[in-house]
Structure formats: structure tokens, C-alpha cells
Design an enzyme around this catalytic site. Structure first.
Site, PDB file in Angstrom:
ATOM      1  N   CYS A 139      41.173  55.372  46.717  1.00 37.55           N
ATOM      2  CA  CYS A 139      41.367  55.466  45.271  1.00 37.55           C
ATOM      3  C   CYS A 139      42.765  56.021  45.120  1.00 37.55           C
ATOM      4  CB  CYS A 139      40.329  56.380  44.637  1.00 37.55           C
ATOM      5  SG  CYS A 139      40.719  56.872  42.948  1.00 37.55           S
TER       6      CYS A 139
ATOM      7  N   THR B 195      45.869  49.612  42.007  1.00 36.18           N
ATOM      8  CA  THR B 195      44.599  50.332  42.046  1.00 36.18           C
ATOM      9  C   THR B 195      43.714  49.659  43.082  1.00 36.18           C
ATOM     10  OG1 THR B 195      42.549  50.781  40.824  1.00 36.18           O
ATOM     11  CG2 THR B 195      43.866  48.947  40.071  1.00 36.18           C
TER      12      THR B 195
END
Length: 235
Positions: free
Chosen positions: A196, A83
């Protein structure tokens, strides 16, 4: 083949992409029945999100450091945070865990340089866009960065949390992200970093209005390159 430890579940939708793409790259590289040696620790993202909303980054540092240590104790020879945002915790992991951390921002910088891009628009959570841990690391490697104005950053952030990390991908949000990318293009970005891990699921790179670097693809290339003890591979 070296064994990688993935800190996953943030969100699980993009962790699936990591698992699939790493295995696919290894299979293409080695052929036959080869697959990747992966240890995956998939968290309950609600716990991480609660700490984020409380601005308790010390708590997230402790949580991710414990996860990374579990992976190393289980046999991982390096770790990767699957992430973008949670690379805020990368310094704590690097300081506490005796194993290399394959850093996502470095992988994006490598991909940008190899493709000849010098100015990246960065789209991600508000922390990713507005704090120095991400854009500052790109700038330190010679990559100029552009982000939307603060109000637009908050809009991008809201779509991520209200929709993308919950597996919701709407035409309206897709159109808005493309509009924002076009604005950044007019401001001088020669490429956009999908910073993202779920943005590439909403706006696949091939549909973006300017060259797009998917953070998952860049990170996977670096991870598989490390697993094979060679340069990052094409994804």
C-alpha cells in the site's frame, strides 16, 4: 526524456511521494536544472472509495480508464497507476488505452529478484492481500507470497482506510504493523512488500524488522527507467 502520465490522488499523500521521488531521481541522473516530464491527473479519492465500498469494480475500471485516456490525450507516452490496489483496474486500462502501462507488481518482482528475495510477505488492503490480481502476478514471476490470516488482513485493511489514506500515522498502528511483519518473518518471509503506497510513510523500510520493499520506490525506479529508456534506476 519520455513523458509519464500518473493516475494519482489515491491517496494524495502518496502521490506527493511519487512526484518528489521521480523528480529527485531525474535530477540526480541528468544534473543541472533537469526535472521530470510528468502529467498528473489527481482524482477526488472519495469517488473512487465509494465505488470500492460498493464493490463496483466495473465503475472503477471505467473511471481509471477515462483518466488514463485523458493523460494519453494530453501527451503522456505511458501511464502508471500510483496505488497498489487500483491495479485491479490495470487489465481494463491495458485493453482500452493505446499506451504502455508500467505495472507496479512487475516493478516489485524486479526489485525482489535483484535483491535476491524469493518469498515476500505482502501487506496492503484486503483485496491486495487476498485476491489473485496482485499475489498471483508475483507468483507467476517466481516470487512466493505470504499474507496474514484473514482476521489480521482485515485489521491491516482497516488501519489503511481509517488512518493512512487520511494522513494519520500513529505509534500504535506502527507497532502493530511491525508485530505483523515479525509474524510473517517467522513464517518464512525473507522480505516484506509494503503493498500500500502509504505503508512506507507509517513504517519506513529502514525501520522494518525484515528487509522491506517499498512499492513506491520500486514503481518509481521502473517509471524513471522507462522515462530514460533504460533499466530501472536505484531510488
Amino acid at each position: 526524456m519520455r513523458r509519464i502520465g500518473l493516475l494519482g490522488g489515491m491517496s494524495w499523500h502518496s502521490s506527493i511521494e511519487y512526484y518528489t521521488k521521480i523528480n529527485d531521481a531525474v535530477a540526480k541522473k541528468l544534473g543541472g536544472h533537469h526535472s521530470a516530464q510528468i502529467l498528473l491527473d489527481s482524482c477526488d479519492f472519495a469517488d473512487i472509495r465509494e465505488l470500492q465500498e460498493a464493490n463496483d469494480w466495473a465503475g472503477n475500471d471505467a473511471s481509471l480508464t477515462a483518466t488514463a485516456q485523458r493523460l494519453v490525450d494530453g501527451g503522456a507516452e505511458a501511464v502508471a497507476i500510483a496505488t497498489n490496489l487500483m491495479h485491479k483496474c490495470a487489465p481494463a486500462i491495458e485493453a482500452s488505452v493505446d499506451a504502455p502501462l508500467i505495472h507496479m507488481v512487475d516493478s516489485i518482482a524486479t526489485m525482489a529478484k535483484r535483491q535476491g528475495f524469493s518469498t515476500l510477505a505482502v501487506l496492503g488492503t484486503r483485496w491486495t492481500m487476498l485476491e489473485d490480481f496482485y499475489t498471483g502476478r508475483l507468483e507467476a514471476q517466481g516470487i512466493k507470497t505470504l499474507v496474514p490470516d484473514e482476521a489480521t488482513c482485515l485489521e491491516v485493511d482497516q488501519i489503511i482506510w481509517d488512518e493512512l489514506t487520511q494522513g494519520k500515522f500513529t505509534d500504535a498502528s506502527r507497532a502493530r504493523y511491525v508485530e505483523i511483519m515479525n509474524d510473517l518473518k517467522t513464517r518464512g518471509a525473507d522480505a516484506v512488500a509494503l503493498s500500500c503506497t502509504e505503508i512506507g510513510l507509517l513504517v519506513p523500510p529502514e525501520t522494518a524488522p525484515l528487509p522491506a520493499l517499498d512499492s513506491v520506490d520500486a514503481h518509481v525506479a521502473a517509471i524513471v527507467g522507462w522515462m530514460m529508456a533504460e533499466e530501472p534506476v536505484a531510488i
